[in-house]
Write a protein that holds these residues in place. Structure first.
Motif, mmCIF file in Angstrom:
data_model
loop_
_atom_site.group_PDB
_atom_site.id
_atom_site.type_symbol
_atom_site.label_atom_id
_atom_site.label_comp_id
_atom_site.label_asym_id
_atom_site.label_seq_id
_atom_site.Cartn_x
_atom_site.Cartn_y
_atom_site.Cartn_z
ATOM 1 N N ALA A 202 0.829 -1.215 0.000
ATOM 2 C CA ALA A 202 0.000 0.000 0.000
ATOM 3 C C ALA A 202 0.864 1.266 0.000
ATOM 4 O O ALA A 202 0.491 2.261 -0.609
ATOM 5 C CB ALA A 202 -0.923 -0.007 1.213
ATOM 6 N N TYR A 203 2.026 1.221 0.673
ATOM 7 C CA TYR A 203 2.897 2.401 0.684
ATOM 8 C C TYR A 203 3.437 2.677 -0.713
ATOM 9 O O TYR A 203 3.479 3.814 -1.169
ATOM 10 C CB TYR A 203 4.087 2.191 1.617
ATOM 11 N N LEU B 231 1.055 9.020 -6.631
ATOM 12 C CA LEU B 231 1.353 10.453 -6.593
ATOM 13 C C LEU B 231 2.311 10.845 -7.715
ATOM 14 O O LEU B 231 2.801 11.965 -7.757
ATOM 15 C CB LEU B 231 1.966 10.827 -5.247
ATOM 16 N N VAL C 90 10.244 6.331 0.497
ATOM 17 C CA VAL C 90 9.180 5.655 1.247
ATOM 18 C C VAL C 90 9.652 4.305 1.791
ATOM 19 O O VAL C 90 9.579 4.048 2.983
ATOM 20 C CB VAL C 90 7.919 5.457 0.368
ATOM 21 N N ALA D 235 10.735 3.497 5.706
ATOM 22 C CA ALA D 235 9.748 2.651 6.377
ATOM 23 C C ALA D 235 10.413 1.419 6.980
ATOM 24 O O ALA D 235 9.959 0.878 7.972
ATOM 25 C CB ALA D 235 8.650 2.230 5.403
ATOM 26 N N PHE E 52 -7.062 5.157 -1.861
ATOM 27 C CA PHE E 52 -7.218 3.707 -1.828
ATOM 28 C C PHE E 52 -8.242 3.257 -0.801
ATOM 29 O O PHE E 52 -8.716 4.028 0.031
ATOM 30 C CB PHE E 52 -5.865 3.055 -1.536
ATOM 31 N N ASN F 34 -3.789 4.611 3.545
ATOM 32 C CA ASN F 34 -2.385 4.196 3.497
ATOM 33 C C ASN F 34 -1.441 5.385 3.613
ATOM 34 O O ASN F 34 -0.606 5.616 2.748
ATOM 35 C CB ASN F 34 -2.096 3.417 2.205
ATOM 36 N N PRO F 35 -1.569 6.157 4.711
ATOM 37 C CA PRO F 35 -0.591 7.235 4.876
ATOM 38 C C PRO F 35 0.806 6.630 4.971
ATOM 39 O O PRO F 35 0.957 5.493 5.416
ATOM 40 C CB PRO F 35 -0.998 7.896 6.195
ATOM 41 N N PHE F 36 1.806 7.398 4.534
ATOM 42 C CA PHE F 36 3.183 6.933 4.670
ATOM 43 C C PHE F 36 3.585 6.976 6.140
ATOM 44 O O PHE F 36 3.057 7.793 6.899
ATOM 45 C CB PHE F 36 4.132 7.825 3.867
ATOM 46 N N PRO F 37 4.530 6.124 6.542
ATOM 47 C CA PRO F 37 4.969 6.147 7.936
ATOM 48 C C PRO F 37 5.842 7.362 8.216
ATOM 49 O O PRO F 37 7.035 7.251 8.475
ATOM 50 C CB PRO F 37 5.746 4.837 8.089
ATOM 51 N N MET F 38 5.271 8.526 8.105
ATOM 52 C CA MET F 38 5.997 9.786 8.323
ATOM 53 C C MET F 38 5.049 10.713 9.088
ATOM 54 O O MET F 38 3.942 10.340 9.418
ATOM 55 C CB MET F 38 6.317 10.487 7.001
ATOM 56 N N TYR G 78 5.158 15.244 0.485
ATOM 57 C CA TYR G 78 5.855 14.223 -0.316
ATOM 58 C C TYR G 78 5.661 14.433 -1.818
ATOM 59 O O TYR G 78 6.629 14.524 -2.570
ATOM 60 C CB TYR G 78 5.350 12.832 0.087
ATOM 61 N N PHE H 190 0.211 7.915 11.799
ATOM 62 C CA PHE H 190 -0.481 6.776 12.416
ATOM 63 C C PHE H 190 -1.174 7.165 13.721
ATOM 64 O O PHE H 190 -1.912 6.374 14.276
ATOM 65 C CB PHE H 190 0.501 5.631 12.682
ATOM 66 N N ARG I 151 -3.383 14.309 0.606
ATOM 67 C CA ARG I 151 -2.144 13.936 -0.089
ATOM 68 C C ARG I 151 -2.398 13.817 -1.585
ATOM 69 O O ARG I 151 -1.592 14.253 -2.407
ATOM 70 C CB ARG I 151 -1.638 12.608 0.484
ATOM 71 N N ALA I 152 -3.548 13.227 -1.939
ATOM 72 C CA ALA I 152 -3.876 13.106 -3.363
ATOM 73 C C ALA I 152 -4.079 14.482 -3.981
ATOM 74 O O ALA I 152 -3.703 14.719 -5.127
ATOM 75 C CB ALA I 152 -5.120 12.245 -3.542
ATOM 76 N N SER J 165 -2.562 17.111 -3.134
ATOM 77 C CA SER J 165 -1.334 17.902 -3.082
ATOM 78 C C SER J 165 -0.590 17.948 -4.411
ATOM 79 O O SER J 165 0.282 18.780 -4.600
ATOM 80 C CB SER J 165 -0.399 17.342 -2.006
#
Lengths: 313, 291
Positions: A191-192, A199, A210, A214, B132, B136-140, B148, B186, B200-201, B203
């Motif tokens: 998913a990431y 994008l 990413v 991660a 989606f 599914n945000p990025f781990p940031m 991003y 998260f 995010r989409a 952006s």
């Protein structure tokens, strides 16, 4: 039989009674299997006790500070400082890490993110075979190639140096690093990546910005477990690092590591002597270092897998 | 930016040779399923023509033709496994990531077939954003999730602080997160995470946004917020939403396409499709008798 009857009687007579229906009778077979399972645990504990019992005596006999920070190990003159060996270990392991970490990470990135499935299926088992080559063979080949190259082509007096050992060691720890790093990159949820591609990111941007961040804790675990393997390695280092029991930081000179010290000195030390205890003291230090390194590695891997279980819910 | 990249074209083809087609004309022979009056009345943003899709030997879409109208919400409904998500992912070529995918047919964006040679996937996906099923945000951090996209497309970093606010406001998330932009994405609830993904989409300044069952992992309250947001977004964007929830389709969309077993069964304005479906199977599905 009578026991069972009793329980059903109890149940009938007293509705409040709690019966442990999950409790099983311990059989003879259970005991045998338990013993087999305990064997390795018992041995680890015994090894630990034995090493510590022999090793701690160097403290009253020689002094903790003198032992740990003494600049010289000289058996005839009864000098037993292990600082040169600690520095030697650090030098060799650092050289190995400086080479193996970037190479291993790039290899894992290729395998996990770029390689076609067929290439991955061929390359990964071969890389794992690297890990199963006995270390004496690495030592021997390292001596035949690198040591002689340094001596004959570059004019070193001796090609057995911290550098030589570090280079060969880096190849030995590559499989550990690549395998664990590859696993941790693969564990990054699809998913990431999809989010990133959606994008308009390129594959490379996705990997770098990413996927790599991660999996950072998984990658760190890979490096640390590689470290652990490098610190404990003995034969190849014994072959290639030359030797030097005086404190010095030059990577192009011979050094001893904690492991090679033990290997070299133990046959010569008489049992119960100060030197004997000093060797076991060095073993304790080595034990402590590898234990900590592996512990940190395990904790990081656990944190890593927990992170993604949390994320994918 | 154009989605056609000169560098990706074969030598003998010139960029000028790629002429946008008249998308209205594409539906002249499709009047059986696509109502003629709709095609005449509304401006078409994307057009799908005879699109078929295979995963290996598994034929998941066959001969889909469908117009996507500009600044409208088009819902794709249908039972599980009818190919609606695959269809959506064909619209921005996300299925290119699945190696066993094969497609036949055409998908036009502003008259240019996105499956022809010379298409720059980066520019294409920049124009067609996607949200989606699972958030599914990025781990940031929350902030980094928004920046991003703009950063990889090389924005001047001085604009970033303003952009972060404007997209979070658009995604109706600013009030809830403005004082904790540096926290991990998260730390947000599922519904907030999904709105972050919408921000995010947004952006990357897309023109079309694809939603792939955006509320299926959310509770009713969070769902209501997202639906509200989608209805607002159509003022600026063209929206396609896949959903298995017919009430949701009825609430948010202007047009609805009903898919079954990889085929487009019926397409109409949402009101007409739900009030007076033409095909019996559509009626059965929307009245909940199968699916």
């Amino acid at each position: 039989m009578s026991e069972q009857q009793q329980t059903s009687d109890d149940l009938a007579s007293d509705e409040e009674t709690i019966i442990a229906i999950g409790k099983q009778k311990i059989s003879f077979q259970h005991v045998v299997l338990l013993l087999a399972a305990s064997l390795s645990v018992i041995i680890v504990v015994l090894v630990f006790i034995f090493t510590v019992l022999e090793g701690y005596r160097i403290i009253p006999e020689y002094g903790f500070i003198d032992f740990l920070f003494g600049h010289e190990w000289d058996s005839p003159h009864e000098q037993y400082g292990i600082l040169p060996m600690i520095v030697g270990t650090i030098l060799v392991v650092l050289i190995a890490a400086v080479i193996a970490i970037p190479v291993g990470t790039m290899a894992a990135m290729y395998l996990s993110e770029i390689a076609p499935e067929i290439v991955r299926k061929i390359m990964k088992p071969i890389i794992e075979i690297l890990a199963s080559i006995p270390s004496i063979i690495y030592g021997f080949i390292g001596w035949r190639t690198l040591v002689l190259f340094l001596q004959n082509q570059l004019g070193f007096k001796s090609g057995r140096t911290a550098f030589t050992a570090g280079v060969v060691l880096s190849i030995m720890i590559l499989p550990t690093i690549i395998t664990i790093a590859d696993d941790s990159l693969k564990a990054v949820p699809r998913a990431y990546r999809e989010g990133s591609f959606a994008l308009g990111a390129t594959n490379w941007q996705t990997i770098r910005k990413v996927v790599l961040p991660a999996s950072s804790s998984g990658l760190t675990a890979a490096y640390i477990l590689g470290f652990g393997r490098a610190i404990g390695e003995t034969m190849a280092v014994y072959f290639l690092a030359g030797g030097g029991k005086n404190l010095q930081w030059n990577i192009f000179r011979g050094v001893d590591t904690l492991t090679s010290l033990i290997l070299k000195q133990l046959p010569e030390a008489s049992i119960g002597s100060v030197e004997y205890h000093a060797i076991f003291g060095a073993a304790c230090v080595l034990f402590l270092i590898t234990f900590c390194v592996n512990l940190i590695g395990d904790l990081l891997i656990r944190r890593f897998s927990k992170k993604f279980r949390g994320a994918s819910k | 930016m154009n989605i056609v990249n000169k560098k990706l074209l074969a030598k003998e083809t010139k960029e000028e040779d790629i002429v946008p087609v008249d998308m209205r004309a594409l539906f002249k022979d499709e009047t059986e399923i696509i109502p003629e009056k709709l095609v005449k009345k509304y401006e078409i943003r994307m057009a799908v023509k005879k699109l078929s899709h295979w995963y290996g030997n598994n034929h998941v879409l066959s001969g889909i033709s469908l117009p996507i109208f500009k600044n409208k919400v088009t819902a794709i409904i249908g039972p599980s496994g009818c190919g609606k998500s695959t269809f959506l992912r064909d619209l921005n070529r996300m299925n290119d990531l699945i190696k066993i995918s094969r497609v036949r047919g055409k998908v036009y964006l502003d008259g240019i077939n996105i499956y022809s040679e010379g298409i720059d996937l980066i520019q294409l996906r920049k124009k067609i954003g996607m949200v989606f099923q699972k958030p599914n945000p990025f781990p940031m951090s929350i902030r980094d999730n928004i920046t991003y996209g703009p950063i990889i497309h090389g924005i001047n970093k001085a604009y970033l602080p303003g952009l972060i606010k404007s997209y979070l406001v658009k995604a109706a998330l600013w009030d809830e997160v403005h004082d904790r932009l540096s926290e991990s994405a998260f730390s947000l609830s599922g519904g907030q995470q999904q709105r972050l993904c919408i921000a995010r989409a947004l952006s990357i300044e897309p023109e079309v946004i694809l939603f792939d069952e955006p509320c299926s992992a959310l509770d009713p309250h969070a769902t209501a917020k997202i639906e509200d947001l989608i209805t607002k977004l159509k003022a600026e964007y063209t929206v396609v939403i896949v959903t298995h929830n017919m009430q949701q389709a009825a609430r948010v969309s202007d047009f609805t396409a009903f898919f079954n077993l990889g085929e487009l069964i019926e397409f109409n304005s949402t009101r007409d499709l739900f009030r007076s479906p033409i095909r019996k199977i559509t009626e059965e599905y929307i009245s909940g008798r199968f699916g």
